[in-house]
Design a protein around this motif. Structure first.
Motif, PDB file in Angstrom:
ATOM      1  N   GLN A  45     -33.874  -6.177  -2.003  1.00 48.33           N
ATOM      2  CA  GLN A  45     -32.767  -5.389  -1.423  1.00 48.33           C
ATOM      3  C   GLN A  45     -32.873  -5.290   0.089  1.00 48.33           C
ATOM      4  O   GLN A  45     -31.863  -5.327   0.796  1.00 48.33           O
ATOM      5  CB  GLN A  45     -32.743  -3.985  -2.044  1.00 48.33           C
ATOM      6  CG  GLN A  45     -31.510  -3.184  -1.684  1.00 48.33           C
ATOM      7  CD  GLN A  45     -30.238  -3.721  -2.325  1.00 48.33           C
ATOM      8  OE1 GLN A  45     -30.231  -4.028  -3.514  1.00 48.33           O
ATOM      9  NE2 GLN A  45     -29.186  -3.850  -1.566  1.00 48.33           N
ATOM     10  N   TYR A  48     -31.519  -8.431   1.337  1.00 50.54           N
ATOM     11  CA  TYR A  48     -30.116  -8.610   0.943  1.00 50.54           C
ATOM     12  C   TYR A  48     -29.179  -7.883   1.902  1.00 50.54           C
ATOM     13  O   TYR A  48     -28.176  -8.452   2.346  1.00 50.54           O
ATOM     14  CB  TYR A  48     -29.876  -8.118  -0.486  1.00 50.54           C
ATOM     15  CG  TYR A  48     -28.419  -8.129  -0.867  1.00 50.54           C
ATOM     16  CD1 TYR A  48     -27.780  -9.319  -1.210  1.00 50.54           C
ATOM     17  CD2 TYR A  48     -27.654  -6.964  -0.847  1.00 50.54           C
ATOM     18  CE1 TYR A  48     -26.428  -9.346  -1.539  1.00 50.54           C
ATOM     19  CE2 TYR A  48     -26.302  -6.980  -1.178  1.00 50.54           C
ATOM     20  CZ  TYR A  48     -25.706  -8.162  -1.524  1.00 50.54           C
ATOM     21  OH  TYR A  48     -24.362  -8.190  -1.840  1.00 50.54           O
ATOM     22  N   ASP A  49     -29.483  -6.648   2.223  1.00 48.42           N
ATOM     23  CA  ASP A  49     -28.573  -5.827   3.036  1.00 48.42           C
ATOM     24  C   ASP A  49     -28.156  -6.515   4.347  1.00 48.42           C
ATOM     25  O   ASP A  49     -26.956  -6.644   4.605  1.00 48.42           O
ATOM     26  CB  ASP A  49     -29.182  -4.450   3.300  1.00 48.42           C
ATOM     27  CG  ASP A  49     -29.246  -3.595   2.030  1.00 48.42           C
ATOM     28  OD1 ASP A  49     -28.540  -3.900   1.046  1.00 48.42           O
ATOM     29  OD2 ASP A  49     -30.012  -2.609   2.030  1.00 48.42           O
TER      30      ASP A  49
END
Length: 76
Positions: A45, A48-49
């Motif tokens: 994550q 990903y952000d």
């Protein structure tokens, strides 16, 4: 009792940046009747952000490949 067997094509892909996996894509495409299923799992994550646009582009490319396989199976 009746045994029914259905053959499927499984497609997997990953979205990576600098060799680090961010997302995993999976598709199951039936070779006959039925619906395909496509899924995406975010593995990292934190990466990903800031890279979501690139990952989404990879996902779109993956889906295009799924569609091409679906179309080729229907053409048979």
């Amino acid at each position: 009792m009746v045994l029914k067997i259905q053959q499927t094509v499984t497609l997997t892909g990953t979205s990576e940046i600098d060799g680090v996996q961010i997302a995993y894509f999976n598709a199951s495409i039936p070779q006959g009747e039925g619906s395909s299923s496509v899924s995406r799992n975010i593995i990292n994550q934190a990466l990903y952000d800031p890279n979501r646009t690139a990952v989404r582009s990879d996902e779109d490319e993956f889906k295009l490949e799924v569609y091409a396989i679906e179309d080729s199976l229907l053409a048979e």
